[in-house]
Enzyme design. Structure first.
Site, PDB file in Angstrom:
ATOM      1  N   ILE A   8      47.412  34.394  41.943  1.00  0.00           N
ATOM      2  CA  ILE A   8      48.473  35.024  42.833  1.00  0.00           C
ATOM      3  C   ILE A   8      48.013  36.131  43.534  1.00  0.00           C
ATOM      4  CG2 ILE A   8      50.226  33.646  41.773  1.00  0.00           C
ATOM      5  CD1 ILE A   8      50.989  36.296  40.003  1.00  0.00           C
ATOM      6  N   SER A   9      48.558  36.364  44.844  1.00  0.00           N
ATOM      7  CA  SER A   9      48.055  37.462  45.542  1.00  0.00           C
ATOM      8  C   SER A   9      48.879  38.827  45.181  1.00  0.00           C
ATOM      9  CB  SER A   9      48.483  37.169  46.928  1.00  0.00           C
ATOM     10  OG  SER A   9      47.685  36.222  47.539  1.00  0.00           O
TER      11      SER A   9
END
Length: 203
Positions: A8-9
């Protein structure tokens, strides 16, 4: 052994969708980092590669190909290394595996290459639209970006760049912190300066 890689960013995003199809025998490697950071430069990506090179991991599954990266060249290089080490890669949303019955799956290579290219194009299109939207908002006088000359407080900066704080506390170099967090070297230096100031004031 088998592994599942997820990414995930930002910390406020959820991993739930990516691990829905995780099997009990899969070891989970999860990174919180921008997809533009090279796979080998990610904290858990690096560990996963070490496990693969040591022969302990022979299977890697991902929810989608963009979890490996947003850079076509890096995705292809990562998959090529996996393939050279006889590691089977499964992409859930495509329902494909890179090796079938001990042989390289040419369909996998073709479709993954196309999908990776599409992912890169989608990201570039999104960034272009964001720029166009900001330019339009500025032209209309309704742009709500940070007011020129305004300054974020130290606590706001630390809260905004939690990943940077985490990697600095792990004694990562400034350049590595920037890569792992997907920010500029200048941002890391700014956070480092605030942390040093905070420690000095607490003494």
């Amino acid at each position: 052994m088998k592994a599942r890689y997820s990414r995930i960013s930002t910390p406020n995003q959820s991993l739930e969708r990516q691990i829905q199809k995780q099997n009990p025998d899969e070891i989970l490697f999860s990174d919180v980092v921008s997809g533009t950071v090279a796979f080998a430069d990610r904290a858990k990506g690096k560990i996963l590669l070490e496990e693969i090179r040591a022969g302990r991991i022979t299977w890697v599954s991902v929810a989608s190909i963009c979890r490996l990266g947003r850079n076509l060249h890096d995705i292809i290089n990562t998959l090529a290394e996996f393939q050279s080490l006889n590691v089977t890669v499964r992409v859930d949303n495509l329902g494909l595996e890179s090796i079938v019955d001990g042989k390289v799956n040419p369909t996998f290579n073709l479709i993954v290459s196309v999908m990776a290219n599409v992912g890169v194009m989608e990201r570039e299109t999104l960034l272009e639209r964001q720029k166009e939207g900001i330019a339009l908002a500025k032209a209309k006088g309704v742009y709500k970006g940070r007011v020129r000359g305004s300054v974020e407080s130290d606590s706001e900066v630390l809260s905004k760049y939690k990943d940077v704080v985490k990697y600095l506390n792990r004694n990562q170099s400034i350049r590595n912190c920037a890569k792992l967090s997907g920010v500029s070297v200048g941002t890391v230096q700014k956070v480092q300066s605030i942390l040093k100031k905070s420690k000095h004031e607490s003494v």
